[in-house]
Motif scaffolding. Structure first.
Motif, mmCIF file in Angstrom:
data_model
loop_
_atom_site.group_PDB
_atom_site.id
_atom_site.type_symbol
_atom_site.label_atom_id
_atom_site.label_comp_id
_atom_site.label_asym_id
_atom_site.label_seq_id
_atom_site.Cartn_x
_atom_site.Cartn_y
_atom_site.Cartn_z
ATOM 1 N N PRO A 101 -7.802 3.791 1.395
ATOM 2 C CA PRO A 101 -6.826 4.172 2.421
ATOM 3 C C PRO A 101 -7.409 3.912 3.817
ATOM 4 O O PRO A 101 -8.551 4.303 4.102
ATOM 5 C CB PRO A 101 -6.625 5.673 2.180
ATOM 6 C CG PRO A 101 -6.906 5.846 0.727
ATOM 7 C CD PRO A 101 -8.030 4.888 0.437
ATOM 8 N N CYS A 102 -6.631 3.246 4.656
ATOM 9 C CA CYS A 102 -7.077 2.850 6.006
ATOM 10 C C CYS A 102 -8.419 2.106 5.954
ATOM 11 O O CYS A 102 -9.165 2.108 6.934
ATOM 12 C CB CYS A 102 -7.167 4.048 6.935
ATOM 13 S SG CYS A 102 -5.603 4.893 7.127
ATOM 14 N N HIS A 162 -5.137 10.008 0.006
ATOM 15 C CA HIS A 162 -4.943 9.398 1.338
ATOM 16 C C HIS A 162 -5.185 10.385 2.483
ATOM 17 O O HIS A 162 -4.878 10.102 3.644
ATOM 18 C CB HIS A 162 -3.537 8.784 1.459
ATOM 19 C CG HIS A 162 -3.481 7.490 2.232
ATOM 20 N ND1 HIS A 162 -3.982 7.358 3.506
ATOM 21 C CD2 HIS A 162 -2.980 6.266 1.913
ATOM 22 C CE1 HIS A 162 -3.764 6.123 3.932
ATOM 23 N NE2 HIS A 162 -3.166 5.427 2.971
ATOM 24 N N HIS A 182 -5.300 3.431 -4.745
ATOM 25 C CA HIS A 182 -5.444 3.547 -3.287
ATOM 26 C C HIS A 182 -6.053 4.919 -3.004
ATOM 27 O O HIS A 182 -5.343 5.890 -2.734
ATOM 28 C CB HIS A 182 -4.044 3.411 -2.674
ATOM 29 C CG HIS A 182 -4.008 3.130 -1.200
ATOM 30 N ND1 HIS A 182 -4.842 2.224 -0.574
ATOM 31 C CD2 HIS A 182 -3.198 3.610 -0.207
ATOM 32 C CE1 HIS A 182 -4.550 2.178 0.714
ATOM 33 N NE2 HIS A 182 -3.558 3.015 0.967
ATOM 34 N N ASP A 191 0.835 -1.212 0.000
ATOM 35 C CA ASP A 191 0.000 0.000 0.000
ATOM 36 C C ASP A 191 0.867 1.259 0.000
ATOM 37 O O ASP A 191 2.002 1.230 0.484
ATOM 38 C CB ASP A 191 -0.878 0.029 1.261
ATOM 39 C CG ASP A 191 -2.006 -0.996 1.183
ATOM 40 O OD1 ASP A 191 -1.999 -1.830 0.257
ATOM 41 O OD2 ASP A 191 -2.887 -0.970 2.059
ATOM 42 N N ASP A 192 0.276 2.349 -0.492
ATOM 43 C CA ASP A 192 0.834 3.715 -0.393
ATOM 44 C C ASP A 192 1.941 4.035 -1.390
ATOM 45 O O ASP A 192 2.703 4.998 -1.173
ATOM 46 C CB ASP A 192 1.370 4.027 1.033
ATOM 47 C CG ASP A 192 0.330 3.786 2.108
ATOM 48 O OD1 ASP A 192 -0.872 3.833 1.797
ATOM 49 O OD2 ASP A 192 0.726 3.532 3.267
HETATM 50 ZN ZN LIG Z 1 -2.614 3.471 2.850
#
Ligand SMILES: [Zn+2]
Length: 336
Positions: free
Chosen positions: A155-156, A112, A108, A58-59
């Motif tokens: 995200p999250c 974010h 994603h 991720d990210d």
């Molecule tokens: Zn993330």
């Protein structure tokens, strides 16, 4: 006829009926119930593998030179370990990059950042319209840079069940739910233990803890395999910076992937897994049983499809078979 002869005659007739009943061949109904119904089991992953293994990161960001360098380091490391990867990229921080075909770039969120509370939980307390705009704009940014977007992870994990219909209009799959609210191949769940944030983050841990943490992850992996879900591993882009630079943490990562490589898994990306499942869901077949064999007719020939049967008969199919393996219990076939 006297009474004595009458009794004798009746006894003779009854004996004759009894004799005929005993020697009579079984009725056709009895034959049918003794016939064994031929059955095959289709495996949920191709090439006779035990399960699918998918590493997700991720990210992914490529906004500044340091992030481009980190991307290069991660990609080189994973290529050496022969691990295909799905990166969930933050569209607002992405740039074009020449990734190999073993790497998938998925979406994603948008940036974010939650515009209402500045937290990383991007979609919490946003209206449906605000969420839709962010998803659409994020996808558009990635596509403008030449990426083909198949999938998404929030995200999250900040999306709810009510957003699934929207996700379905934009993506081939979504992986925002670790326990999907409904049983569907569209939502691909992930294992919640974080490989880089927790399991192999040993910068402050000792060796005993390292072994027990990795054991914990493999226990979860084995349970997931038993339930038929793909093994989707969670990790985070920025964690790789310190993990790859720290001997013990890197050693943990090495031994994790070495163990994965020893197992009979289909190592793949989220996109390829989702495409495979959608093909698999369209497969149906008929079976005809003859004196000598089973004739299996598939509606389409899906390459690498694997099936098993306990029938001892000769197997014939309308699709070419690449491999056939027979033991005392079952026959396993892989289509070409
Ligand atoms: Zn993330």
């Amino acid at each position: 006829m006297t009474k004595k002869y009458s009794i004798l005659f009746t006894t003779l007739i009854l004996s004759l009926i009894l004799l005929l009943a005993i020697n009579n061949p079984p009725t056709p109904t009895a034959l049918i119930t003794r016939q064994i119904t031929p059955e095959i089991t289709i495996k949920h992953t191709p090439n006779n593998t035990v399960n699918a293994f998918i590493l997700t990161i991720d990210d992914l960001s490529l906004n500044i030179a340091a992030q481009v360098r980190l991307t290069g380091k991660i990609v080189e490391y994973l290529e050496n370990k022969s691990i295909p990867t799905t990166f969930f990229a933050i569209p607002a921080y992405l740039r074009p990059y020449n990734f190999s075909k073993d790497i998938e770039i998925a979406q994603h969120g948008y940036d974010h950042i939650n515009p209402k509370d500045n937290s990383h939980r991007e979609f919490i307390n946003l209206t449906d319209k605000e969420i839709e705009d962010r998803l659409t704009e994020g996808k558009h940014i990635l596509e403008k840079q030449g990426y083909i977007v198949y999938g998404h992870r929030a995200p999250c994990f900040s999306l709810k069940e009510k957003h699934i219909p929207l996700l379905k209009t934009l993506y081939v799959y979504d992986s925002s739910f670790h326990v999907p609210p409904n049983q569907t191949d569209y939502l691909i769940p992930y294992i919640w233990l974080d490989l880089t944030g927790n399991i192999c983050n040993l910068t402050t841990s000792n060796k005993t803890l390292k072994d027990s943490k990795q054991q914990q992850l493999f226990t979860v992996i084995d349970n997931w395999t038993a339930s038929g879900k793909p093994i989707v591993i969670l990790s985070h882009f920025f964690d790789y910076e310190k993990i790859l630079a720290h001997n013990q943490s890197k050693e943990c990562l090495n031994s994790f992937f070495d163990e994965i490589n020893k197992r009979n898994y289909w190592k793949t990306t989220m996109k390829d897994y989702a495409i495979w499942k959608s093909h698999l869901n369209t497969i149906n077949y008929t079976i005809n049983e003859t004196q000598t064999g089973l004739i299996i007719t598939f509606n389409t020939c899906l390459s690498a499809l694997t099936f098993e049967t306990h029938s001892k008969k000769q197997i014939k199919t309308n699709c070419p078979i690449r491999m056939k393996h027979k033991n005392s219990q079952k026959t396993t076939c892989i289509l070409k």
